[in-house]
Design a protein around this motif. Sequence first.
Motif, short mmCIF file in Angstrom:
data_model
loop_
_atom_site.label_atom_id
_atom_site.label_comp_id
_atom_site.label_asym_id
_atom_site.label_seq_id
_atom_site.Cartn_x
_atom_site.Cartn_y
_atom_site.Cartn_z
N VAL A 62 17.77 -12.29 -5.57
CA VAL A 62 17.00 -12.21 -4.34
C VAL A 62 16.00 -11.07 -4.43
O VAL A 62 16.27 -10.03 -5.04
N CYS A 63 14.81 -11.30 -3.84
CA CYS A 63 13.81 -10.24 -3.74
C CYS A 63 12.75 -10.69 -2.75
O CYS A 63 12.35 -11.86 -2.74
N VAL A 64 12.31 -9.78 -1.88
CA VAL A 64 11.30 -10.10 -0.87
C VAL A 64 10.09 -9.18 -1.04
O VAL A 64 10.13 -8.20 -1.77
N HIS A 65 9.04 -9.53 -0.33
CA HIS A 65 7.79 -8.77 -0.46
C HIS A 65 7.77 -7.49 0.35
O HIS A 65 7.05 -6.55 0.00
N ALA A 66 8.53 -7.46 1.45
CA ALA A 66 8.51 -6.26 2.30
C ALA A 66 9.75 -6.21 3.17
O ALA A 66 10.34 -7.24 3.49
N PHE A 67 10.13 -5.00 3.53
CA PHE A 67 11.22 -4.74 4.47
C PHE A 67 10.69 -3.91 5.63
O PHE A 67 9.82 -3.05 5.45
N ILE A 68 11.25 -4.14 6.81
CA ILE A 68 10.97 -3.31 7.98
C ILE A 68 12.29 -2.78 8.51
O ILE A 68 13.23 -3.55 8.76
N GLY A 69 12.40 -1.46 8.64
CA GLY A 69 13.63 -0.85 9.13
C GLY A 69 13.45 0.65 9.29
O GLY A 69 12.32 1.16 9.28
N ARG A 70 14.56 1.36 9.39
CA ARG A 70 14.52 2.80 9.66
C ARG A 70 14.50 3.61 8.36
O ARG A 70 15.19 3.28 7.39
N THR A 71 13.74 4.71 8.40
CA THR A 71 13.79 5.71 7.35
C THR A 71 14.84 6.76 7.71
O THR A 71 15.49 6.66 8.75
N LYS A 72 14.97 7.78 6.88
CA LYS A 72 16.03 8.76 7.12
C LYS A 72 15.80 9.56 8.40
O LYS A 72 16.76 10.09 8.98
N ASP A 73 14.54 9.66 8.87
CA ASP A 73 14.30 10.40 10.12
C ASP A 73 14.39 9.51 11.36
O ASP A 73 14.13 9.96 12.47
N GLY A 74 14.77 8.25 11.14
CA GLY A 74 14.95 7.33 12.26
C GLY A 74 13.72 6.54 12.65
O GLY A 74 13.81 5.64 13.50
N SER A 75 12.57 6.85 12.06
CA SER A 75 11.36 6.10 12.38
C SER A 75 11.40 4.73 11.72
O SER A 75 12.06 4.53 10.69
N VAL A 76 10.68 3.78 12.31
CA VAL A 76 10.62 2.42 11.78
C VAL A 76 9.34 2.27 10.96
O VAL A 76 8.25 2.57 11.43
N ARG A 77 9.52 1.81 9.73
CA ARG A 77 8.38 1.61 8.84
C ARG A 77 8.51 0.29 8.10
O ARG A 77 9.58 -0.28 8.00
N CYS A 78 7.39 -0.12 7.52
CA CYS A 78 7.37 -1.25 6.61
C CYS A 78 7.18 -0.74 5.20
O CYS A 78 6.30 0.10 4.95
N TYR A 79 8.00 -1.23 4.27
CA TYR A 79 7.87 -0.92 2.85
C TYR A 79 7.55 -2.20 2.08
O TYR A 79 8.31 -3.17 2.15
N GLN A 80 6.43 -2.19 1.37
CA GLN A 80 6.12 -3.29 0.47
C GLN A 80 6.95 -3.13 -0.79
O GLN A 80 6.97 -2.06 -1.41
N THR A 81 7.62 -4.21 -1.22
CA THR A 81 8.52 -4.13 -2.37
C THR A 81 8.16 -5.09 -3.50
O THR A 81 8.72 -4.99 -4.59
N LEU A 82 7.26 -6.02 -3.26
CA LEU A 82 6.68 -6.89 -4.29
C LEU A 82 5.19 -7.00 -4.04
O LEU A 82 4.75 -6.94 -2.88
N PRO A 83 4.38 -7.20 -5.08
CA PRO A 83 2.97 -7.55 -4.83
C PRO A 83 2.91 -8.84 -4.01
O PRO A 83 3.69 -9.77 -4.23
N PHE A 84 2.00 -8.90 -3.06
CA PHE A 84 1.94 -10.05 -2.17
C PHE A 84 1.46 -11.32 -2.87
O PHE A 84 1.58 -12.41 -2.32
N THR A 85 0.93 -11.16 -4.07
CA THR A 85 0.50 -12.33 -4.85
C THR A 85 1.49 -12.64 -5.97
O THR A 85 1.13 -13.29 -6.95
N MET A 86 2.72 -12.19 -5.82
CA MET A 86 3.80 -12.50 -6.76
C MET A 86 4.85 -13.35 -6.04
O MET A 86 5.19 -13.08 -4.90
N ARG A 87 5.34 -14.38 -6.69
CA ARG A 87 6.36 -15.26 -6.11
C ARG A 87 7.64 -14.48 -5.85
O ARG A 87 8.15 -13.78 -6.71
N GLY A 88 8.15 -14.57 -4.61
CA GLY A 88 9.40 -13.93 -4.26
C GLY A 88 10.58 -14.87 -4.39
O GLY A 88 10.42 -16.09 -4.58
N TRP A 89 11.78 -14.31 -4.26
CA TRP A 89 13.02 -15.09 -4.24
C TRP A 89 13.67 -14.81 -2.89
O TRP A 89 14.45 -13.89 -2.73
N HIS A 90 13.35 -15.62 -1.90
CA HIS A 90 13.76 -15.24 -0.55
C HIS A 90 14.29 -16.38 0.30
O HIS A 90 14.99 -16.14 1.27
N CYS A 91 13.96 -17.64 -0.02
CA CYS A 91 14.33 -18.71 0.90
C CYS A 91 15.05 -19.87 0.25
O CYS A 91 15.37 -20.85 0.92
#
Length: 232
Positions: A62-91
């Motif tokens: 499994v692998c996705v392009h981005a996650f949204i959740g909390r960082t260590k200070d409690g703030s909510v951020r989005c992290y890109q984890t794959l290039p958006f033009t690369m095929r993911g393994w998600h569905c």
Amino acid sequence: MNTLLLTNNDCYRRGTPMTPKGIMLHSTGANNPNLRRYVGPDDGILGENIYDNHWNHPGLDVCVHAFIGRTKDGSVRCYQTLPFTMRGWHCGSSGNDTHISIELCEDNLEDPAYFEEVYETARAVCVELCRKFDLNPETPGVLIDHAEGHMLGIASNHGDVAHWFRRHNKTMSDFRRDVARDLKEPEAIPRWAKPTVDKLLSRGVLEGTGTGLNLSYDLMRTLVILDRLEIF
């Protein structure tokens, strides 16, 4: 949007190209809103995953392009984890060939404040991606969740994200309308940033450039944090 590509994940290593034709929202199905559970290693913002069970390892299917959740200070951020033009393994089906995947980190599903932050962050990210890849969120099949992907025959049988959205009186139809509305604006200021932006405009700290304020999402988040710290 922060970037920490999962370069050790087998999906990234395979590196199959993809031309995005849509966006698919997922949610994790576990009561753990912390990004560090899935994204790693710690970049100083995420916080340490003491179990080292994030997704930046080989041997995962499994692998996705981005996650949204909390960082260590409690703030909510989005992290890109794959290039958006690369095929993911998600569905688990052909949606992997066509859709950018965004994973929303669930909590216990009962916190309206956290849900609102995740919803607004996802909306801003989807607006950015729709602009970047010329996607129309109101075209059927373009902006969907995993459950809708299954109904379209392009994803495995999952219920996310509707089970979480409905607890807070939201639907994917609401989400698509919100994204579409923001796309029609020359520059969308998220609701959570508007009081801060309005304050800085009234004081003359911010001024337009003739084509809008040109405020990036990350800059707006920084301004809101400073405002909450009573810097302004």
